[in-house]
Design a protein around this motif. Structure first.
Motif, PDB file in Angstrom:
ATOM      1  N   SER A 181      38.843  10.566  51.962  1.00  0.00           N
ATOM      2  CA  SER A 181      40.260  10.532  52.336  1.00  0.00           C
ATOM      3  C   SER A 181      40.436   9.878  53.712  1.00  0.00           C
ATOM      4  N   HIS A 182      39.348   9.789  54.474  1.00  0.00           N
ATOM      5  CA  HIS A 182      39.396   9.165  55.801  1.00  0.00           C
ATOM      6  C   HIS A 182      38.781   7.768  55.831  1.00  0.00           C
ATOM      7  N   PHE A 183      37.793   7.531  54.975  1.00  0.00           N
ATOM      8  CA  PHE A 183      37.042   6.271  55.011  1.00  0.00           C
ATOM      9  C   PHE A 183      36.904   5.702  53.608  1.00  0.00           C
ATOM     10  N   ASP A 184      36.850   4.374  53.506  1.00  0.00           N
ATOM     11  CA  ASP A 184      36.692   3.709  52.209  1.00  0.00           C
ATOM     12  C   ASP A 184      35.271   3.796  51.676  1.00  0.00           C
ATOM     13  N   GLY A 185      34.352   4.111  52.523  1.00  0.00           N
ATOM     14  CA  GLY A 185      32.944   4.202  52.136  1.00  0.00           C
ATOM     15  C   GLY A 185      32.106   4.288  53.389  1.00  0.00           C
ATOM     16  N   ILE A 186      30.788   4.275  53.196  1.00  0.00           N
ATOM     17  CA  ILE A 186      29.890   4.433  54.337  1.00  0.00           C
ATOM     18  C   ILE A 186      29.974   3.248  55.298  1.00  0.00           C
ATOM     19  N   GLY A 187      30.202   2.048  54.775  1.00  0.00           N
ATOM     20  CA  GLY A 187      30.342   0.876  55.647  1.00  0.00           C
ATOM     21  C   GLY A 187      31.567   0.983  56.541  1.00  0.00           C
ATOM     22  N   ASP A 188      32.678   1.435  55.968  1.00  0.00           N
ATOM     23  CA  ASP A 188      33.905   1.648  56.742  1.00  0.00           C
ATOM     24  C   ASP A 188      33.669   2.718  57.804  1.00  0.00           C
ATOM     25  N   PHE A 189      32.960   3.769  57.436  1.00  0.00           N
ATOM     26  CA  PHE A 189      32.646   4.819  58.404  1.00  0.00           C
ATOM     27  C   PHE A 189      31.773   4.278  59.538  1.00  0.00           C
ATOM     28  N   HIS A 190      30.749   3.503  59.202  1.00  0.00           N
ATOM     29  CA  HIS A 190      29.869   2.928  60.230  1.00  0.00           C
ATOM     30  C   HIS A 190      30.671   2.091  61.226  1.00  0.00           C
ATOM     31  N   ARG A 191      31.586   1.261  60.710  1.00  0.00           N
ATOM     32  CA  ARG A 191      32.414   0.434  61.602  1.00  0.00           C
ATOM     33  C   ARG A 191      33.276   1.316  62.503  1.00  0.00           C
ATOM     34  N   SER A 192      33.891   2.347  61.925  1.00  0.00           N
ATOM     35  CA  SER A 192      34.735   3.263  62.710  1.00  0.00           C
ATOM     36  C   SER A 192      33.925   3.969  63.783  1.00  0.00           C
ATOM     37  N   LEU A 193      32.738   4.398  63.423  1.00  0.00           N
ATOM     38  CA  LEU A 193      31.867   5.093  64.378  1.00  0.00           C
ATOM     39  C   LEU A 193      31.518   4.178  65.546  1.00  0.00           C
ATOM     40  N   LEU A 194      31.131   2.954  65.256  1.00  0.00           N
ATOM     41  CA  LEU A 194      30.742   2.031  66.321  1.00  0.00           C
ATOM     42  C   LEU A 194      31.923   1.680  67.222  1.00  0.00           C
ATOM     43  N   VAL A 195      33.095   1.488  66.628  1.00  0.00           N
ATOM     44  CA  VAL A 195      34.288   1.179  67.426  1.00  0.00           C
ATOM     45  C   VAL A 195      34.632   2.363  68.320  1.00  0.00           C
ATOM     46  N   GLN A 196      34.628   3.557  67.744  1.00  0.00           N
ATOM     47  CA  GLN A 196      34.955   4.740  68.544  1.00  0.00           C
ATOM     48  C   GLN A 196      33.934   4.954  69.662  1.00  0.00           C
ATOM     49  N   TRP A 197      32.674   4.785  69.353  1.00  0.00           N
ATOM     50  CA  TRP A 197      31.629   4.962  70.359  1.00  0.00           C
ATOM     51  C   TRP A 197      31.800   3.955  71.496  1.00  0.00           C
TER      52      TRP A 197
END
Length: 103
Positions: free
Chosen positions: A42-58
């Protein structure tokens, strides 16, 4: 308790620090947060989308934190002292893991 994107990113840093890149899975994230995979999707389209979000937030979080803290100090010696204290306070395991993973 509902989890937001920030919660997933905070847990991801813990997982990276504890077990490296291989521990950063949807199953591990959801287990640690006590949520279902449906919550993840419900928050991410998949693990790749999550990885991108994590790196941007970090990246944005680190840069923002450094800028805010350095702006609070005006003298060059005080800034050097602040940078030393900040470096010592880092979660070195998480920092190392994310830098190795993000290459």
């Amino acid at each position: 308790m509902p989890q937001g994107k920030d919660d997933y990113c905070l847990v991801a840093l813990d997982l990276l620090a504890e077990g490296g890149v291989d521990s950063l899975t949807i199953a591990n994230l959801c287990s640690r947060l006590g949520v279902t995979t449906g919550s993840f999707y419900s928050h991410f389209d998949g693990i790749g989308d999550f990885h991108r979000s994590l790196l941007v937030q970090w990246e944005e979080g680190r840069v923002s934190q450094l800028q805010q803290e350095l702006e609070s100090v005006t003298g060059p010696l005080e800034r050097i002292d602040l940078l030393k204290r900040m470096a010592l306070a880092l979660d070195h395991e998480a920092e190392s893991a994310i830098r190795a993973w993000a290459r």
